[in-house]
Design an enzyme around this catalytic site. Structure first.
Site, mmCIF file in Angstrom:
data_model
loop_
_atom_site.group_PDB
_atom_site.id
_atom_site.type_symbol
_atom_site.label_atom_id
_atom_site.label_comp_id
_atom_site.label_asym_id
_atom_site.label_seq_id
_atom_site.Cartn_x
_atom_site.Cartn_y
_atom_site.Cartn_z
ATOM 1 N N ARG A 82 0.832 -1.218 0.000
ATOM 2 C CA ARG A 82 0.000 0.000 0.000
ATOM 3 C C ARG A 82 0.859 1.257 0.000
ATOM 4 O O ARG A 82 0.448 2.291 -0.535
ATOM 5 C CB ARG A 82 -0.977 -0.015 1.172
ATOM 6 C CG ARG A 82 -0.338 -0.089 2.547
ATOM 7 C CD ARG A 82 -1.396 -0.088 3.631
ATOM 8 N NE ARG A 82 -0.837 -0.368 4.940
ATOM 9 C CZ ARG A 82 -1.248 0.238 6.051
ATOM 10 N NH1 ARG A 82 -2.198 1.157 6.014
ATOM 11 N NH2 ARG A 82 -0.722 -0.085 7.208
ATOM 12 N N SER B 3 -5.041 4.943 5.443
ATOM 13 C CA SER B 3 -4.735 3.539 5.183
ATOM 14 C C SER B 3 -4.276 3.299 3.753
ATOM 15 O O SER B 3 -3.497 2.389 3.486
ATOM 16 C CB SER B 3 -5.966 2.678 5.467
ATOM 17 O OG SER B 3 -6.287 2.704 6.845
ATOM 18 N N GLU C 43 -19.393 3.499 -0.104
ATOM 19 C CA GLU C 43 -18.601 2.939 -1.194
ATOM 20 C C GLU C 43 -19.382 2.805 -2.500
ATOM 21 O O GLU C 43 -18.831 3.023 -3.589
ATOM 22 C CB GLU C 43 -18.036 1.570 -0.782
ATOM 23 C CG GLU C 43 -17.006 1.625 0.330
ATOM 24 C CD GLU C 43 -17.598 1.619 1.726
ATOM 25 O OE1 GLU C 43 -16.818 1.570 2.699
ATOM 26 O OE2 GLU C 43 -18.846 1.655 1.832
ATOM 27 N N PHE D 246 -14.424 -3.862 0.740
ATOM 28 C CA PHE D 246 -15.400 -2.826 0.435
ATOM 29 C C PHE D 246 -15.309 -2.376 -1.024
ATOM 30 O O PHE D 246 -16.252 -1.784 -1.553
ATOM 31 C CB PHE D 246 -15.197 -1.623 1.355
ATOM 32 C CG PHE D 246 -15.098 -1.980 2.811
ATOM 33 C CD1 PHE D 246 -15.859 -3.010 3.348
ATOM 34 C CD2 PHE D 246 -14.237 -1.299 3.646
ATOM 35 C CE1 PHE D 246 -15.760 -3.351 4.687
ATOM 36 C CE2 PHE D 246 -14.136 -1.633 4.984
ATOM 37 C CZ PHE D 246 -14.891 -2.646 5.517
ATOM 38 N N HIS E 233 -5.483 -3.865 1.823
ATOM 39 C CA HIS E 233 -5.870 -4.740 2.929
ATOM 40 C C HIS E 233 -6.575 -6.006 2.418
ATOM 41 O O HIS E 233 -7.581 -6.441 2.959
ATOM 42 C CB HIS E 233 -6.757 -3.999 3.918
ATOM 43 C CG HIS E 233 -6.043 -2.925 4.689
ATOM 44 N ND1 HIS E 233 -5.384 -1.889 4.057
ATOM 45 C CD2 HIS E 233 -5.898 -2.713 6.024
ATOM 46 C CE1 HIS E 233 -4.862 -1.087 4.970
ATOM 47 N NE2 HIS E 233 -5.142 -1.569 6.168
ATOM 48 N N ASP F 224 -7.713 -7.928 11.839
ATOM 49 C CA ASP F 224 -9.083 -7.455 11.607
ATOM 50 C C ASP F 224 -10.053 -8.601 11.342
ATOM 51 O O ASP F 224 -11.265 -8.434 11.445
ATOM 52 C CB ASP F 224 -9.129 -6.468 10.447
ATOM 53 C CG ASP F 224 -8.527 -5.119 10.812
ATOM 54 O OD1 ASP F 224 -8.034 -4.980 11.943
ATOM 55 O OD2 ASP F 224 -8.537 -4.205 9.961
ATOM 56 N N ARG G 82 -1.779 -4.876 3.321
ATOM 57 C CA ARG G 82 -1.546 -4.061 4.507
ATOM 58 C C ARG G 82 -0.127 -4.150 5.075
ATOM 59 O O ARG G 82 0.456 -3.117 5.398
ATOM 60 C CB ARG G 82 -2.548 -4.472 5.592
ATOM 61 C CG ARG G 82 -2.360 -3.736 6.910
ATOM 62 C CD ARG G 82 -3.275 -4.318 7.977
ATOM 63 N NE ARG G 82 -3.335 -3.486 9.173
ATOM 64 C CZ ARG G 82 -4.053 -3.785 10.251
ATOM 65 N NH1 ARG G 82 -4.770 -4.900 10.269
ATOM 66 N NH2 ARG G 82 -4.067 -2.987 11.291
#
Length: 317
Positions: free
Chosen positions: A14, A41, A62, A87, A113, A121, A171
């Site tokens: 990322r 993020s 989104e 998402f 992610h 998570d 991530r």
């Protein structure tokens, strides 16, 4: 050749995306960036600071973001949407299909992610179905780079590609290869020449495959190692050239074994040159909370798992 493949340090993919956005935005003033409340993020703060008029904070909406991106593309902009992979796909699949893919909008869906390496998570965020979902959409280009440098290169390259793109990255900090590693959409990267077995890997699993190839080399097993960063369009020529040398294959992906890289390769092999193939992937399961290393081990994506899969494929030749 394997001895020359070494880590030059660790950075998150990322972070590579953020660096790519910085580079392409300075080059092309038609690039705009949208986010669903995840600017930090997705590492786009430099873009926000430098080009506030080209930045759109949509909030946790989104589906709305995808519709807005399609509209911006209609106006000649090159919109990059940014949020977590879960998402970016599962939550908004209808909007992508109807508003972006069906009308071939020039939207770049950039998803961080992804996969098990999201870590703590847990299953609700660790999407393992996204590559399959996106590669089934007609006209959608699907890219899953392996490290910081390749993700940066991909983020730049997709601005020059006409049509919708799904760019998947992760991530955690992850081993990097050399900065001068070439990148071309749809062109696999041949990392090591071998004669006994072909290993095809994508995303974070490229590093696992490199380490596995080194372990196999200690036992006298020669690996033809191919980095498949573009899942669609798939470099069928590179895949077939490799298996015609080796006679067997392993596919490695941080994704469900159904619908992703392994399935894509299997379609090529069955239709052109059938050989034994083993799959290193998540076996029809959701993930759970844990560290990336713990999860890769538990769900069969460790270096040792790649080695075992290679030996199974060899035994089937």
């Amino acid at each position: 050749m394997l001895d020359n493949i070494k880590s030059t340090g660790k950075k998150a993919t990322r972070d590579g995306f953020g660096a790519g956005i910085d580079a392409i935005s300075a080059e092309n003033d038609q690039v705009v960036v949208l986010t669903a409340d995840l600017a930090g993020s997705l590492k786009i703060q430099n873009f926000i600071d430098n080009y506030p008029e080209r930045y759109f904070q949509i909030g946790i909406a989104e589906a709305n973001m995808m519709g807005i991106a399609a509209g911006l593309a209609n106006g000649g902009k090159i919109p990059y949407t940014t949020t977590f992979a879960n998402f970016s796909t599962g939550r908004v699949y209808d909007q992508i299909r109807q508003s972006i893919a069906y009308s071939h909008k020039n939207v770049k869906i950039c998803a961080s992610h992804a996969g098990l390496t999201l870590g703590e998570d847990g299953a609700t965020h660790q999407i393992l179905e996204d590559l399959g979902m996106m590669r089934m959409l007609p006209g959608m280009t699907v890219i899953n780079p392996c490290d910081y440098h390749q993700t940066k290169a991909a983020a730049i390259a997709i601005a020059h590609h006409d049509g919708p793109v799904y760019l998947r990255f992760g991530r955690p900090s992850w081993p990097m290869f050399t900065e001068d590693m070439p990148f071309e959409i749809g062109k696999a990267l041949h990392m090591a020449e071998g004669t006994d077995i072909s290993i095809f890997a994508t995303g974070h699993m490229v590093w696992q495959a490199v380490e596995a190839a080194k372990e196999l080399a200690k036992e006298g097993i020669s690996v033809d190692l191919v980095n498949i960063h573009t899942i669609k369009p798939l470099d069928e020529e590179a895949i077939l050239a490799s298996v015609k040398k080796t006679g067997c294959a392993v596919s490695c992906e941080e994704h469900n074994r159904m619908g992703g890289l392994g399935d894509a390769i299997a379609q090529v092999l069955t239709g052109n040159h059938p050989v034994p193939q083993e799959f290193v992937a998540v076996n029809d399961s959701f993930g759970e909370s844990g560290t990336p290393a713990e999860l890769l081990d538990k769900y069969g994506l460790s270096v040792a798992d790649v080695v075992k899969a290679a030996k199974r494929a060899l035994a089937r030749k």
